[in-house]
Motif scaffolding. Structure first.
Motif, PDB file in Angstrom:
ATOM      1  N   ARG A  19       0.109 199.277  -3.374  1.00 52.75           N
ATOM      2  CA  ARG A  19       0.977 199.720  -4.460  1.00 52.75           C
ATOM      3  C   ARG A  19       0.748 198.865  -5.714  1.00 52.75           C
ATOM      4  O   ARG A  19       0.668 199.389  -6.826  1.00 52.75           O
ATOM      5  CB  ARG A  19       2.436 199.605  -3.998  1.00 52.75           C
ATOM      6  N   MET A  24      -0.517 200.128  -9.365  1.00 48.94           N
ATOM      7  CA  MET A  24       0.227 199.874 -10.608  1.00 48.94           C
ATOM      8  C   MET A  24      -0.649 199.126 -11.613  1.00 48.94           C
ATOM      9  O   MET A  24      -0.697 199.469 -12.790  1.00 48.94           O
ATOM     10  CB  MET A  24       1.497 199.073 -10.306  1.00 48.94           C
ATOM     11  N   LEU A  28       6.922 204.864 -18.346  1.00 47.14           N
ATOM     12  CA  LEU A  28       7.942 205.627 -17.618  1.00 47.14           C
ATOM     13  C   LEU A  28       7.648 205.632 -16.116  1.00 47.14           C
ATOM     14  O   LEU A  28       8.540 205.404 -15.298  1.00 47.14           O
ATOM     15  CB  LEU A  28       7.974 207.064 -18.139  1.00 47.14           C
ATOM     16  N   GLY A  29       6.396 205.895 -15.805  1.00 50.30           N
ATOM     17  CA  GLY A  29       5.992 205.910 -14.394  1.00 50.30           C
ATOM     18  C   GLY A  29       6.168 204.544 -13.760  1.00 50.30           C
ATOM     19  O   GLY A  29       6.648 204.406 -12.629  1.00 50.30           O
ATOM     20  N   LEU A  30       5.815 203.528 -14.541  1.00 49.19           N
ATOM     21  CA  LEU A  30       5.905 202.157 -14.045  1.00 49.19           C
ATOM     22  C   LEU A  30       7.358 201.775 -13.773  1.00 49.19           C
ATOM     23  O   LEU A  30       7.678 201.137 -12.765  1.00 49.19           O
ATOM     24  CB  LEU A  30       5.300 201.229 -15.104  1.00 49.19           C
ATOM     25  N   SER A  31       8.207 202.176 -14.701  1.00 47.08           N
ATOM     26  CA  SER A  31       9.630 201.870 -14.568  1.00 47.08           C
ATOM     27  C   SER A  31      10.167 202.466 -13.260  1.00 47.08           C
ATOM     28  O   SER A  31      10.900 201.808 -12.507  1.00 47.08           O
ATOM     29  CB  SER A  31      10.359 202.464 -15.764  1.00 47.08           C
ATOM     30  N   ASN A  32       9.734 203.693 -13.012  1.00 54.22           N
ATOM     31  CA  ASN A  32      10.134 204.387 -11.799  1.00 54.22           C
ATOM     32  C   ASN A  32       9.653 203.633 -10.563  1.00 54.22           C
ATOM     33  O   ASN A  32      10.410 203.389  -9.609  1.00 54.22           O
ATOM     34  CB  ASN A  32       9.510 205.787 -11.839  1.00 54.22           C
ATOM     35  N   THR A  33       8.383 203.261 -10.585  1.00 53.04           N
ATOM     36  CA  THR A  33       7.796 202.557  -9.438  1.00 53.04           C
ATOM     37  C   THR A  33       8.505 201.220  -9.203  1.00 53.04           C
ATOM     38  O   THR A  33       8.814 200.854  -8.072  1.00 53.04           O
ATOM     39  CB  THR A  33       6.294 202.317  -9.690  1.00 53.04           C
ATOM     40  N   MET A  38      11.503 200.441 -10.019  1.00 56.72           N
ATOM     41  CA  MET A  38      12.854 200.666  -9.514  1.00 56.72           C
ATOM     42  C   MET A  38      12.830 200.887  -7.992  1.00 56.72           C
ATOM     43  O   MET A  38      13.626 200.292  -7.258  1.00 56.72           O
ATOM     44  CB  MET A  38      13.451 201.893 -10.201  1.00 56.72           C
ATOM     45  N   ILE A  39      11.875 201.718  -7.555  1.00 54.89           N
ATOM     46  CA  ILE A  39      11.782 201.995  -6.118  1.00 54.89           C
ATOM     47  C   ILE A  39      11.440 200.697  -5.365  1.00 54.89           C
ATOM     48  O   ILE A  39      12.037 200.363  -4.341  1.00 54.89           O
ATOM     49  CB  ILE A  39      10.712 203.072  -5.827  1.00 54.89           C
ATOM     50  N   THR A  40      10.495 199.940  -5.932  1.00 53.04           N
ATOM     51  CA  THR A  40      10.083 198.686  -5.282  1.00 53.04           C
ATOM     52  C   THR A  40      11.264 197.733  -5.157  1.00 53.04           C
ATOM     53  O   THR A  40      11.482 197.105  -4.120  1.00 53.04           O
ATOM     54  CB  THR A  40       8.971 198.006  -6.104  1.00 53.04           C
ATOM     55  N   PHE A  58      14.480 198.463  -5.138  1.00 52.56           N
ATOM     56  CA  PHE A  58      15.500 198.955  -4.208  1.00 52.56           C
ATOM     57  C   PHE A  58      15.071 198.752  -2.759  1.00 52.56           C
ATOM     58  O   PHE A  58      15.894 198.467  -1.891  1.00 52.56           O
ATOM     59  CB  PHE A  58      15.777 200.442  -4.449  1.00 52.56           C
ATOM     60  N   GLU A  59      13.791 198.896  -2.531  1.00 47.72           N
ATOM     61  CA  GLU A  59      13.269 198.708  -1.177  1.00 47.72           C
ATOM     62  C   GLU A  59      13.574 197.297  -0.672  1.00 47.72           C
ATOM     63  O   GLU A  59      13.703 197.056   0.512  1.00 47.72           O
ATOM     64  CB  GLU A  59      11.748 198.874  -1.198  1.00 47.72           C
ATOM     65  N   TYR A 100      15.876 198.764 -17.211  1.00 48.57           N
ATOM     66  CA  TYR A 100      16.740 199.596 -16.367  1.00 48.57           C
ATOM     67  C   TYR A 100      16.698 199.171 -14.884  1.00 48.57           C
ATOM     68  O   TYR A 100      17.763 198.944 -14.274  1.00 48.57           O
ATOM     69  CB  TYR A 100      16.382 201.076 -16.557  1.00 48.57           C
TER      70      TYR A 100
END
Lengths: 413, 402
Positions: B21, B25, B276-281, B283-285, B287-288, B389
């Motif tokens: 991952r 990134m 935007l994509g990075l921010s999403n990734t 966030m998921i990372t 939260f995991e 965020y």
């Protein structure tokens, strides 16, 4: 529409999307934003190209021209053809919004203020009015009438440089149909303000009768033409039809792109840039979206495994995934369409001001005034491209992620 | 200091926990960074190359003229009665890469027509190593430096007045002493600008012929055209004036500026999309790893410490991506320096016509230093925004957990 099972799977997929509403929104928003920007750039370029095309065809070129063969080769105006006998039926058979039979004479004027080369167009006023709005752009005096004698309409720029006024006479120097040098007095009937300064300085208009009298030494009593300029509703879209019919009539076929190659290349260059831009945005968004979608599915690995133990087959997982994909595509498409309609809807009314690129001064290139304010155009074709783009990006990301997750599931069971 | 070192080590180690991952990134960010650097270098080199190709044909980098030769507000208009001499130019080093010209707006008559054209009298021997106008002569030959009463005209112009090689044309104008200037010149060459409008607007003759035709006193001329393309700043001259090409040809300057700005715009969009994509990734990372953060909280790590470690993690990743991206961008630039790009790629193989002249530029890319810090800076700025965020969410969740 959907059977019970599919309806259930659809609902299930929708719940999965909602479960991570923020994350799903982010994915959808990233795709929508990228697509929106890509389509916006295209629509700005489309608007610019349309405005450039419009400006070029309005410099007396029209979208298409049917030219008398000698004139087409050397712009020698000595062999004009009769309009009614040769071309009126041809024009009637073509989907034109306006057509103007024109005689074209190269002349010049020389005064204490300087000298200038002119193009004297012999027009049939009533037909020309439908072709170009010169009659509505008269700022002093009047437009031509078919019965006027030795009257001429000149541009504002020419009148400024040579200090001409309505009612003045100018001495036009030229070579007549025999090649003999001649000078003729023409009375300025009107002054127009239209298109660019270069246009206003170069083009002067007289009626067919005066033109034939000064160049052919007699009025033939009918409309003659060296070229017929034609406007259409849909630009160059029907080029093959025009080409075929004009060539069959024994005339030379030209488009505005043949007659102003510099601006034609500008438009081709813009199209090339748009394609390049689309490709780059496509690759970028694909790379950017792939990871979050993959992670989204990996996160659900345990859940999928549990469901698998309970008896849900891989086939069903695929159907759930595809249901989710369809819903995400719909959401992203709707979002990008809304964004597009709002942004382009506003800008197509107020325009985008590019004049600051040259300190607010209008630019003329290849005889035309380049548009300072661009009005983007949103077409149905672009909306279709938007949807295809969203489907491709989302489809690839989701299908790849589902495939990888299910492969892992299979190998571990 | 030891705390910071530990934080760095801790963050760096976390990057390696899900290597695939992290690699994806880093790759997406570095490819974006590399592309933007390459694209900006391409745009800059392209503009420069196109302009050099265009200006070296005829217009030159700047014109030294009498102060009133060009009209102040519209450089397309000129006063042909305003001349200058070499004595008016204090800096004699400017002569090396410049050539003098006499301009004559005249009418040229063939058998069938009389058309207006700008006849330029040029010092043929001096002009040849500086400008490339001779290369546009596709039929016949260029002017003979020892000859006189010769003229080269555009192919389209020749078709319109119906003359061919070896024919004589009548040239009529107004001489500087007010008399009617007229002469018979022999057509020795035809220029081909691919249908560009200058094919109908320009004609060239020997300097001596133009001098005689226009009755220009010995030693005087209208323009000294410089072909020193490295000279960006205009020379300071007291008696005469130097006008740069972008003032003489604003339409060309605008086209170039438009492409340059568009390239920057595309760059910003690409970074925005990647962010935007990075921010999403991210966030998921984050939260995991929620449980891990909670464990850290329980054993005494403050939320600020956890946040700082995450920020360092992202910046380490960003720095690796930026370094890699810069290397990729530079490598692509250098590759395209040795394998130049033909701009006809964008026009479907058609020649590019600019300002009435055909140009066929091969874009040889050159690295531009400023892009190597501007692009990373832009990426860091977006990266910082990207983190906001996900970090807020982490802080909130940690607070609830405690």
């Amino acid at each position: 529409m959907l059977n019970n099972e599919n309806r259930y799977l659809f609902k299930f997929a929708w719940k999965s999307i909602k479960r991570n509403a923020g994350r799903s929104f982010f994915i959808g928003f990233s795709v929508s934003l990228a697509v929106m920007i890509a389509v916006w750039v295209t629509s700005v370029f489309d608007g610019m190209n349309t405005q450039i095309e419009r400006a070029v065809v309005n410099t007396n070129l029209g979208f298409f021209q049917a030219q008398e063969p000698t004139f087409a080769r050397s712009t020698d105006a000595s062999h004009p053809l009769p309009y009614m006998a040769v071309a009126s039926k041809l024009v009637e058979s073509l989907p034109v919004t306006a057509a103007s039979p024109e005689l074209v004479l190269d002349g010049n004027i020389s005064t204490p203020e300087g000298a200038a080369g002119l193009i004297v167009l012999g027009i049939e006023p009533d037909l020309h009015k439908k072709f170009l709005p010169i009659d509505r752009s008269i700022i002093a005096g009047d437009f031509l009438k078919a019965e006027d004698e030795a009257a001429i309409i000149i541009g504002e720029e020419l009148s400024k440089i040579f200090k001409f006024h309505v009612g003045d006479q100018l001495v036009l120097n030229y070579q007549d149909y025999k090649g003999e040098l001649r000078s003729e007095l023409l009375t300025i009937k009107g002054i127009y303000r239209y298109n660019s300064k270069a246009f206003e300085k170069r083009y002067v208009y007289t009626n067919q009768k005066s033109w034939q009298n000064i160049f052919l030494n007699e009025y033939k009593g009918e409309i003659l033409f060296n070229r017929i300029t034609m406007m259409t509703e849909d630009g160059l879209l029907q080029e093959p039809q025009f080409k075929d019919k004009i060539q069959k009539a024994g005339l030379e076929f030209k488009t505005w792109k043949n007659l102003n190659p510099e601006m034609a290349v500008v438009i081709d260059f813009h199209d090339g840039m748009i394609r390049f831009f689309f490709l780059i945005i496509g690759v970028t968004i694909m790379m950017t979206i792939l990871t979050p979608v993959r992670m989204l599915w990996q996160e659900r690995y345990k859940e999928l495994r549990m469901m698998n133990i309970l008896g849900v087959s891989n086939h069903k997982f695929w159907r759930i995934g595809i249901s989710e994909l369809i819903q995400m595509i719909l959401l992203s498409s709707v979002l990008s369409s809304i964004l597009l309609i709002i942004v382009i809807g506003i800008q197509s009314k107020v325009g985008l001001d590019f004049r600051n690129l040259n300190n607010g001064i209008s630019i003329e290139r290849a005889g035309i005034k380049l548009p300072g304010i661009i009005y983007p155009i949103l077409s149905a074709q672009q909306i279709v491209i938007t949807f295809v783009f969203v489907i491709l990006v989302m489809g690839f990301s989701y299908l790849w992620s589902i495939y990888r997750t299910l492969s892992k599931l299979e190998s571990e069971l | 200091m030891r705390g910071l070192a530990f934080l760095l080590k801790f963050s760096y180690r976390n990057l390696g926990r899900v290597p695939k991952r992290t690699i994806i990134m880093i790759l997406s960010l570095s490819l974006g960074c590399g592309f933007i650097i390459w694209d900006l270098n391409f745009s800059h080199s392209g503009s420069k190359e196109v302009m050099t190709e265009f200006l070296s044909q005829y217009a030159g980098q700047y014109h030294i003229t009498h102060k009133d030769y060009y009209e102040k507000d519209n450089k397309k208009l000129f006063n042909n009665y305003k001349t200058l001499s070499d004595d008016d130019i204090e800096d004699k080093t400017l002569f090396e890469k410049s050539t003098k010209r006499i301009t004559a707006p005249v009418f040229v008559s063939g058998e069938k027509k009389t058309l207006a054209v700008l006849l330029t009298g040029m010092d043929v021997e001096k002009e040849k190593p500086l400008s490339r106008i001779y290369s546009s002569v596709k039929v016949g030959r260029f002017l003979d430096p020892q000859g006189s009463k010769e003229v080269i005209i555009g192919k389209k112009f020749a078709e319109r007045i119906e003359v061919k090689l070896g024919d004589q044309v009548v040239v009529i104008g107004q001489a500087l002493d007010g008399s009617v200037a007229n002469d018979l010149l022999t057509v020795v060459g035809l220029m081909d600008f691919g249908g560009g409008e200058l094919e109908e607007a320009l004609a060239f003759t020997q300097f001596s012929t133009a001098q005689e035709l226009m009755v220009v006193p010995e030693g005087l001329y209208h323009q000294r055209v410089s072909f020193d393309f490295n000279q960006e700043v205009m020379p300071k001259l007291k008696k005469v004036t130097a006008t740069k090409w972008d003032e003489l040809l604003p339409e060309i300057g605008v086209s170039v500026r438009f492409i340059d700005r568009l390239t920057w715009f595309v760059g910003v969009i690409i970074v925005l999309v990647i962010s935007l994509g990075l921010s999403n990734t991210l966030m998921i990372t984050f939260f995991e790893r929620e449980q891990e953060f909670q464990c850290l909280n329980i054993i005494g790590a403050k939320t600020t410490w956890v946040t700082a470690s995450l920020m360092i993690e992202v910046f380490i990743m960003g720095t690796i991506a930026v370094i890699l991206g810069t290397l990729i961008g530079h490598a692509a630039t250098i590759y395209c320096h040795y394998h130049p790009i033909n701009l006809q790629l964008f026009t479907g193989g058609k020649n590019i016509i600019m300002g009435g002249l055909t140009i066929q530029p091969l874009i040889r890319l050159h690295p531009v230093q400023s892009h190597y810090w501007q692009v990373p800076l832009m990426i860091y700025a977006f990266l910082s925004l990207t983190m906001i965020y996900p970090l807020i969410r982490v802080i909130r969740r940690s607070t609830y957990a405690l």
